[in-house]
Design a protein around this motif. Structure first.
Motif, short mmCIF file in Angstrom:
data_model
loop_
_atom_site.label_atom_id
_atom_site.label_comp_id
_atom_site.label_asym_id
_atom_site.label_seq_id
_atom_site.Cartn_x
_atom_site.Cartn_y
_atom_site.Cartn_z
N VAL A 33 -5.95 -47.62 70.65
CA VAL A 33 -4.50 -47.51 70.45
C VAL A 33 -4.19 -46.99 69.05
O VAL A 33 -3.37 -46.08 68.87
N VAL A 34 -4.87 -47.55 68.04
CA VAL A 34 -4.65 -47.09 66.67
C VAL A 34 -5.07 -45.63 66.52
O VAL A 34 -4.43 -44.84 65.81
N GLY A 35 -6.16 -45.24 67.22
CA GLY A 35 -6.61 -43.85 67.18
C GLY A 35 -5.59 -42.89 67.75
O GLY A 35 -5.39 -41.79 67.22
N ILE A 36 -4.94 -43.28 68.83
CA ILE A 36 -3.89 -42.44 69.43
C ILE A 36 -2.72 -42.29 68.46
O ILE A 36 -2.20 -41.18 68.26
N ILE A 37 -2.31 -43.39 67.84
CA ILE A 37 -1.21 -43.34 66.87
C ILE A 37 -1.58 -42.41 65.71
O ILE A 37 -0.76 -41.60 65.26
N ASN A 38 -2.81 -42.51 65.24
CA ASN A 38 -3.28 -41.68 64.14
C ASN A 38 -3.16 -40.19 64.45
O ASN A 38 -2.61 -39.42 63.66
N VAL A 39 -3.66 -39.78 65.61
CA VAL A 39 -3.65 -38.35 65.96
C VAL A 39 -2.22 -37.87 66.22
O VAL A 39 -1.86 -36.75 65.88
N TRP A 40 -1.39 -38.72 66.82
CA TRP A 40 0.01 -38.35 67.07
C TRP A 40 0.73 -38.10 65.74
O TRP A 40 1.48 -37.12 65.60
N LEU A 41 0.50 -38.97 64.75
CA LEU A 41 1.12 -38.78 63.42
C LEU A 41 0.59 -37.52 62.76
O LEU A 41 1.34 -36.79 62.10
#
Length: 215
Positions: A33-41
């Motif tokens: 989940v944190v990885g998805i947020i990272n790439v989206w940002l």
């Protein structure tokens, strides 16, 4: 659609559900989940992607160590350093904008980076075959060298980092399938689409800035 925060929320909820349904570990679910947020940002060119990225790769480092993916352990450790550098570089070289401007590689740059990737992949893969018990020595090494170079290019705000991240996520899907990291398969698939969107978004921003500078 991918720009909408609702997409980020939906992707995170799907990842949580799949992780729970497949019985994945809590750390794998949180890291995904944190990885998805990272790439989206990152695709949105938000400097906040760096502190979030530090948390994500720290969690991935722990997971990869447990899976015997030692090249990816090294990658994660280096990514923490590159995230710190990128955070500093984006803020101190931003000029009049919110973050530093995007730059493009020329033919010489492609040759240099391509040579580094090929040589690094073969050397790293051979080392793992000879001296470690890596479960997927050459795939592991390919992912690691792609991630290292892509992260460095990202830190320097080089547009072509997206091409490498796209290939990186495709290779990751194969590794995660083999390693039974089910929820991280979802992460890689979601990140693949976000990376394609990021490439298009950064290209639009680059072209707009170029047109403004020549006006």
């Amino acid at each position: 659609m991918l720009k909408n925060p609702l997409f980020l929320l939906l992707a995170s909820l799907i990842t949580l559900f799949v992780g729970w349904y497949m019985g994945s570990s809590t750390i794998e679910i949180v890291a995904s989940v944190v990885g998805i947020i990272n790439v989206w940002l990152l695709a949105r060119e938000k400097v906040l992607n760096f502190p979030v990225g530090i948390i994500a790769v720290g969690l991935f480092l722990y997971i990869f160590w447990g899976q015997g993916l030692y090249a990816l352990v090294v990658l994660s450790a280096c990514q923490i350093i590159f995230n710190i550098f990128g955070w500093y570089y984006w803020l101190t070289n931003k000029g009049e904008g919110d973050v530093s401007p995007t730059v493009r590689l020329d033919a010489k740059g492609w040759i240099i980076y391509g040579t580094v990737i090929l040589a690094g992949w073969l050397a790293w893969g051979y080392y793992q075959v000879q001296y470690t018990e890596s479960t997927l020595p050459y795939l592991d090494a390919l992912t690691a060298i792609l991630g290292l170079v892509a992260q460095f290019m990202l830190s320097k705000k080089i547009f072509e980092n997206w091409h490498l991240w796209i290939v990186y996520n495709i290779v990751c899907i194969a590794i995660y399938i083999y390693s039974d990291l089910h929820v991280m398969i979802i992460l890689a698939i979601v990140n693949l689409f976000i990376c394609i969107d990021g490439l298009l978004e950064w290209r639009r921003g680059y072209m707009q800035r170029a047109a403004k500078n020549h006006a």
